[in-house]
Design an enzyme around this catalytic site. Structure first.
Site, PDB file in Angstrom:
ATOM      1  N   GLU A   1      36.043 -34.114   4.890  1.00 35.91           N
ATOM      2  CA  GLU A   1      35.712 -32.738   4.541  1.00 35.91           C
ATOM      3  C   GLU A   1      35.741 -31.832   5.769  1.00 35.91           C
ATOM      4  O   GLU A   1      36.296 -30.735   5.736  1.00 35.91           O
ATOM      5  CB  GLU A   1      34.317 -32.665   3.896  1.00 35.91           C
ATOM      6  CG  GLU A   1      34.201 -33.334   2.537  1.00 35.91           C
ATOM      7  CD  GLU A   1      33.678 -34.754   2.618  1.00 35.91           C
ATOM      8  OE1 GLU A   1      33.304 -35.295   1.586  1.00 35.91           O
ATOM      9  OE2 GLU A   1      33.662 -35.310   3.734  1.00 35.91           O
ATOM     10  N   ASP A  11      28.147 -36.278  15.350  1.00 37.90           N
ATOM     11  CA  ASP A  11      27.387 -35.240  16.051  1.00 37.90           C
ATOM     12  C   ASP A  11      27.736 -35.311  17.540  1.00 37.90           C
ATOM     13  O   ASP A  11      27.564 -36.355  18.167  1.00 37.90           O
ATOM     14  CB  ASP A  11      25.887 -35.486  15.846  1.00 37.90           C
ATOM     15  CG  ASP A  11      25.032 -34.336  16.335  1.00 37.90           C
ATOM     16  OD1 ASP A  11      25.462 -33.586  17.239  1.00 37.90           O
ATOM     17  OD2 ASP A  11      23.910 -34.178  15.819  1.00 37.90           O
TER      18      ASP A  11
END
Length: 216
Positions: A195, A119
Site C-alpha cells: 500500500e 519505520d
C-alpha cells in the site's frame, strides 16, 4: 503502519483466532501449516496487501504476517478473510515484536523475510530500533535457513543507506540493491507492491530495494 484504534478489531481477532498465532505455541512450522512447504515472514505487514497477494499467487508456500499493533493485525486479518481469491490455508498472522522473534520461532525455520517500508526511526538515538540494525540482522540470520533471503524496500533514502552500512557489518551477502526500483526493469518484473509503495510511487518518490542472502 499506524492506524487509529478500531474497537471492532479485538472482537474480530477473537472470532477468527484460528488464523492468529499464539506466540507461546510456535515450535514447529510444519505442524503449524500441516505441510513442509517453504515459509516466509513479513515483519510489519501493514494492511496485508503484499502478503495476501503472495499467498494467493504461491499456494505451495507458507506466509506469516507479523505486526506489533493488534489493531493493524485486525485490519489485515479482515482483508485476508474477505478476499475471495484466498483460501487462507497458507497465511497466518502474528501479533508480536521483532525483538521477540528468537523466543517465538525455532532457528533455521524460515526461507525468507520481508521488510517492507519499516519505520525509519530517523533520530540518531533511535537507530537501534531500525529493523535493519545489525542486532536485528543477527536475529534474522539465526532464523533463516541456509540460502534464506531478506528483501528490504523503503521510500526512506537514509534508511536505505543505513541498511547497506549495517549489512556490510553482518554475515549476509548482498545480492541486489537499487535506489530506484521502478527504473530497474529486472527487479521490477516480479515486484509485488505494498500500500505504501503504491502511494509513494504515485507521488514520484523513488523506491529503494535491497536483497541479501544467508550463506554459510
Amino acid at each position: 503502519m499506524r492506524l487509529r484504534n478500531k474497537n471492532w478489531t479485538k472482537e474480530y481477532i477473537k472470532n477468527y483466532n484460528q488464523y492468529v498465532l499464539d506466540s507461546s505455541l510456535i515450535n514447529n512450522l510444519e505442524n503449524l501449516f500441516k505441510n513442509n512447504y517453504p515459509t516466509f515472514l513479513e515483519i510489519g505487514c501493514g494492511k496485508g496487501k503484499f502478503l495476501i497477494s503472495q499467498a494467493i499467487d504461491n499456494q505451495k508456500k507458507n506466509f506469516i504476517a507479523m505486526e506489533k499493533e493488534a489493531t493493524v493485525i485486525g485490519v489485515a486479518l479482515k482483508k485476508a478473510i474477505t478476499t475471495k481469491e484466498l483460501e487462507l490455508n497458507n497465511l497466518l498472522f502474528l501479533n508480536s515484536y521483532a525483538e521477540k522473534l528468537q523466543d517465538i520461532l525455532e532457528p533455521n525455520c524460515l526461507d525468507g523475510i520481508y521488510l517492507n517500508f519499516s519505520d525509519p526511526w530517523p533520530k540518531l538515538r533511535h537507530e537501534k530500533k531500525r529493523l535493519t540494525h545489525l542486532k536485528f540482522l543477527e536475529i534474522y540470520w539465526k532464523l533463516l535457513k541456509k540460502d534464506g533471503f531478506i528483501e528490504i524496500k523503503t521510500d526512506n533514502d537514509n534508511l536505505y543507506n543505513f541498511s547497506l552500512q549495517q549489512i556490510e557489518l553482518s554475515n549476509f551477502k548482498l545480492l541486489e540493491k537499487t535506489n530506484d526500483l521502478y527504473k530497474n526493469q529486472r527487479l521490477l518484473k516480479d515486484n509485488v507492491a505494498t500500500e505504501y509503495e503504491e502511494k509513494f510511487h504515485k507521488m514520484g518518490k523513488n523506491i529503494n530495494k535491497i536483497i541479501i542472502k544467508k550463506e554459510d
